[in-house]
Structures are given as structure tokens and as C-alpha cells.
Motif scaffolding. Structure first.
Motif, mmCIF file in Angstrom:
data_model
loop_
_atom_site.group_PDB
_atom_site.id
_atom_site.type_symbol
_atom_site.label_atom_id
_atom_site.label_comp_id
_atom_site.label_asym_id
_atom_site.label_seq_id
_atom_site.Cartn_x
_atom_site.Cartn_y
_atom_site.Cartn_z
ATOM 1 N N PRO A 162 36.025 -44.645 99.904
ATOM 2 C CA PRO A 162 34.827 -45.370 100.314
ATOM 3 C C PRO A 162 33.636 -45.091 99.403
ATOM 4 C CG PRO A 162 35.182 -43.506 101.755
ATOM 5 C CD PRO A 162 36.369 -43.580 100.833
ATOM 6 N N GLY A 163 32.838 -46.121 99.205
ATOM 7 C CA GLY A 163 31.540 -45.971 98.556
ATOM 8 C C GLY A 163 30.480 -46.032 99.641
ATOM 9 N N PHE A 164 29.313 -45.536 99.335
ATOM 10 C CA PHE A 164 28.261 -45.533 100.353
ATOM 11 C C PHE A 164 26.952 -46.146 99.871
ATOM 12 C CE2 PHE A 164 31.319 -42.355 101.628
ATOM 13 C CZ PHE A 164 31.491 -42.663 102.965
ATOM 14 N N TYR A 165 26.867 -46.510 98.580
ATOM 15 C CA TYR A 165 25.623 -47.073 98.066
ATOM 16 C C TYR A 165 25.339 -48.461 98.636
ATOM 17 C CZ TYR A 165 28.850 -49.183 94.628
ATOM 18 O OH TYR A 165 29.886 -49.830 94.019
ATOM 19 N N HIS A 166 26.345 -49.111 99.199
ATOM 20 C CA HIS A 166 26.128 -50.419 99.822
ATOM 21 C C HIS A 166 25.787 -50.288 101.317
ATOM 22 C CE1 HIS A 166 30.350 -49.529 100.606
ATOM 23 N NE2 HIS A 166 30.411 -50.507 101.471
ATOM 24 N N LYS A 167 25.623 -49.049 101.763
ATOM 25 C CA LYS A 167 25.213 -48.728 103.135
ATOM 26 C C LYS A 167 26.113 -49.379 104.193
ATOM 27 C CE LYS A 167 20.535 -47.754 101.765
ATOM 28 N NZ LYS A 167 19.132 -48.053 101.848
ATOM 29 N N PRO A 168 27.387 -49.027 104.191
ATOM 30 C CA PRO A 168 28.315 -49.623 105.150
ATOM 31 C C PRO A 168 27.968 -49.237 106.589
ATOM 32 C CG PRO A 168 29.317 -47.743 104.070
ATOM 33 C CD PRO A 168 28.010 -47.984 103.378
ATOM 34 N N LYS A 169 28.186 -50.170 107.479
ATOM 35 C CA LYS A 169 27.908 -49.934 108.896
ATOM 36 C C LYS A 169 29.194 -49.897 109.721
ATOM 37 C CE LYS A 169 23.279 -50.631 108.556
ATOM 38 N NZ LYS A 169 23.078 -50.057 107.251
ATOM 39 N N THR A 170 30.264 -50.502 109.194
ATOM 40 C CA THR A 170 31.507 -50.616 109.954
ATOM 41 C C THR A 170 32.710 -50.290 109.060
ATOM 42 O OG1 THR A 170 31.886 -52.933 109.385
ATOM 43 C CG2 THR A 170 30.497 -52.501 111.324
ATOM 44 N N ASP A 202 35.062 -52.397 108.652
ATOM 45 C CA ASP A 202 35.240 -53.636 107.892
ATOM 46 C C ASP A 202 34.414 -53.624 106.610
ATOM 47 O OD1 ASP A 202 37.107 -54.736 109.614
ATOM 48 O OD2 ASP A 202 35.620 -55.893 110.745
ATOM 49 N N ASP A 203 33.222 -53.055 106.667
ATOM 50 C CA ASP A 203 32.399 -52.932 105.451
ATOM 51 C C ASP A 203 33.118 -52.089 104.403
ATOM 52 O OD1 ASP A 203 30.368 -54.397 106.674
ATOM 53 O OD2 ASP A 203 29.151 -52.630 107.160
ATOM 54 N N GLN A 204 33.771 -51.027 104.836
ATOM 55 C CA GLN A 204 34.503 -50.156 103.906
ATOM 56 C C GLN A 204 35.736 -50.862 103.342
ATOM 57 O OE1 GLN A 204 32.803 -48.099 102.687
ATOM 58 N NE2 GLN A 204 32.647 -46.159 103.719
ATOM 59 N N ILE A 205 36.426 -51.609 104.183
ATOM 60 C CA ILE A 205 37.585 -52.381 103.719
ATOM 61 C C ILE A 205 37.133 -53.430 102.710
ATOM 62 C CG2 ILE A 205 39.385 -54.021 104.440
ATOM 63 C CD1 ILE A 205 39.437 -52.410 107.136
ATOM 64 N N ASP A 206 36.050 -54.149 103.026
ATOM 65 C CA ASP A 206 35.527 -55.163 102.104
ATOM 66 C C ASP A 206 35.123 -54.562 100.763
ATOM 67 O OD1 ASP A 206 35.945 -57.125 103.954
ATOM 68 O OD2 ASP A 206 33.840 -57.362 104.519
ATOM 69 N N PHE A 207 34.626 -53.329 100.778
ATOM 70 C CA PHE A 207 34.253 -52.651 99.536
ATOM 71 C C PHE A 207 35.465 -52.538 98.613
ATOM 72 C CE2 PHE A 207 33.893 -48.638 97.138
ATOM 73 C CZ PHE A 207 32.714 -48.872 96.427
ATOM 74 N N ILE A 208 36.598 -52.123 99.164
ATOM 75 C CA ILE A 208 37.822 -51.965 98.363
ATOM 76 C C ILE A 208 38.323 -53.329 97.889
ATOM 77 C CG2 ILE A 208 40.235 -51.187 98.398
ATOM 78 C CD1 ILE A 208 38.015 -48.940 98.329
ATOM 79 N N ILE A 209 38.320 -54.323 98.765
ATOM 80 C CA ILE A 209 38.773 -55.655 98.373
ATOM 81 C C ILE A 209 37.839 -56.220 97.304
ATOM 82 C CG2 ILE A 209 39.307 -57.993 99.178
ATOM 83 C CD1 ILE A 209 41.113 -55.547 100.273
ATOM 84 N N GLY A 210 36.552 -55.979 97.450
ATOM 85 C CA GLY A 210 35.588 -56.415 96.431
ATOM 86 C C GLY A 210 35.850 -55.767 95.083
ATOM 87 N N LYS A 211 36.210 -54.494 95.081
ATOM 88 C CA LYS A 211 36.544 -53.796 93.829
ATOM 89 C C LYS A 211 37.775 -54.429 93.168
ATOM 90 C CE LYS A 211 33.524 -50.441 93.457
ATOM 91 N NZ LYS A 211 32.667 -50.302 92.287
ATOM 92 N N ILE A 212 38.765 -54.785 93.986
ATOM 93 C CA ILE A 212 39.952 -55.461 93.456
ATOM 94 C C ILE A 212 39.558 -56.814 92.869
ATOM 95 C CG2 ILE A 212 42.131 -56.569 94.104
ATOM 96 C CD1 ILE A 212 42.421 -54.258 96.209
ATOM 97 N N PHE A 213 38.750 -57.572 93.594
ATOM 98 C CA PHE A 213 38.298 -58.871 93.090
ATOM 99 C C PHE A 213 37.529 -58.708 91.779
ATOM 100 C CE2 PHE A 213 38.308 -62.079 96.842
ATOM 101 C CZ PHE A 213 39.634 -61.802 97.098
#
Length: 184
Positions: free
Chosen positions: A148-156, A158-169
């Protein structure tokens, strides 16, 4: 664009499911393989059925179908993503042991010099796990642990999952707003 997505028997199958959902939103053709163990984990860890997950993909192949079109270098696809990747799968890929559809498509991806993204899901890691990942990296594979990254200030979650999918994209040059990019 054509993407092969493989979901293997490690905790974190939701990463693979979410990847498929986001690729579908982008109208990207997906070719899916789910390992037999991953099918059990999908039922255990999520509210999805295996049929639900299969229906998200454009095409689905059985783990033991070594005659599947994705196992041929003549079938043109852009990338393979193994998400999550069990250490068994990482070991097989590292050692060229192409005994099933997942390991074979990874082998084809590397030999054809296409993008291979491995999302390993194990902790802690043994030295042999690290060495196997280094071997894959040396051959051009990309190792993208779901850290997980935290600079995007995840709240859920799902935010953490989206971070990983975004990195793949990002690696695949697929435009996305799945997480807020680093700003200084």
C-alpha cells in the motif's frame, strides 16, 4: 489491446477481480485463467462466485488447457498479469516449468518479450522467493508487490486496491484516475 489475466491460489484474489472490472470499463479484451485453488479462495475471500468472475472476462480458459490459444507465441496479446501470484507460480515461472496454462502463458510472454507483471502475495518472503522474483525480473518481468501507498490518503480497502490497479495501468500506459498521483 489484449491482456491475459491469471488469478492464482494466494490470498488477495480481489486484486485480480478488480483488475478485470477496470479493464472491462476500459473496453480492453481480457483472457482469464483462474487456478483451481484460486477458485476456492474466490468463494472464501469474496462475495463473488467463480462464474461471476469468469463472466467479467472476454474469454476464459481452464488451468489445465495446454492447447489454449494464449499458450502460443503466434497469438498476439500485449501483456500478462498474474494477480495475485502464489509462490508456487512464481517458482514455476522462474524455473521455466510450464506445466499448466498459467505457467505456459507466462513462459510465452517472457520468450516473446511482452510485458509480464507479477503481483506476488506472500509475507514474509524466504530467500528462494526473492531469488525467483529476481530471476523473473532479469528476464524482463515486472514484480509489483501489492504494497500500500499512503500519499493518496486512502480511506478504504477499495482505495488501497485501486492504488495497486492504478500502478498496473500506469505500467501498461492505460490512462486512469484510480488514485491521486504523487504531487510535490
Amino acid at each position: 489491446m489484449k491482456i491475459v489475466v491469471c488469478i492464482t491460489g494466494a490470498s488477495g484474489v480481489i486484486y485480480g477481480i478488480r483488475l478485470l472490472e477496470e479493464l472491462k470499463k476500459k473496453e480492453i479484451e481480457t483472457h482469464l485463467v483462474i487456478s483451481n485453488i484460486a477458485k476456492d479462495i474466490i468463494e472464501y475471500e469474496t462475495d463473488y462466485s467463480v462464474k461471476d468472475v469468469e463472466s467479467i472476462a472476454s474469454f476464459f480458459y481452464d488451468e489445465d488447457d495446454l492447447s489454449a490459444i494464449i499458450n502460443s507465441g503466434s497469438f498476439k496479446f500485449d501483456a500478462t498479469i498474474i494477480i495475485p501470484a502464489s509462490m508456487k507460480t512464481v517458482s514455476a515461472i522462474s524455473n521455466g516449468y510450464a506445466d499448466n496454462t498459467i505457467n505456459r502463458v507466462a513462459d510465452v510472454t517472457l520468450k516473446e518479450r511482452r510485458k509480464l507483471i507479477i503481483v506476488p502475495r506472500e509475507t514474509p518472503l524466504r530467500t528462494i522467493h526473492l531469488e525467483n522474483m529476481v530471476n523473473i525480473s532479469r528476464e524482463g518481468g515486472i514484480i509489483l508487490p501489492p504494497m500500500p501507498g499512503f500519499y493518496h490518503k486512502p480511506k478504504t480497502i477499495d482505495d488501497q486496491i485501486d492504488f495497486i490497479i492504478g500502478k498496473i495501468f500506469d505500467i501498461l500506459d492505460i490512462n486512469n484516475n484510480l488514485f491521486t498521483k504523487w504531487k510535490q
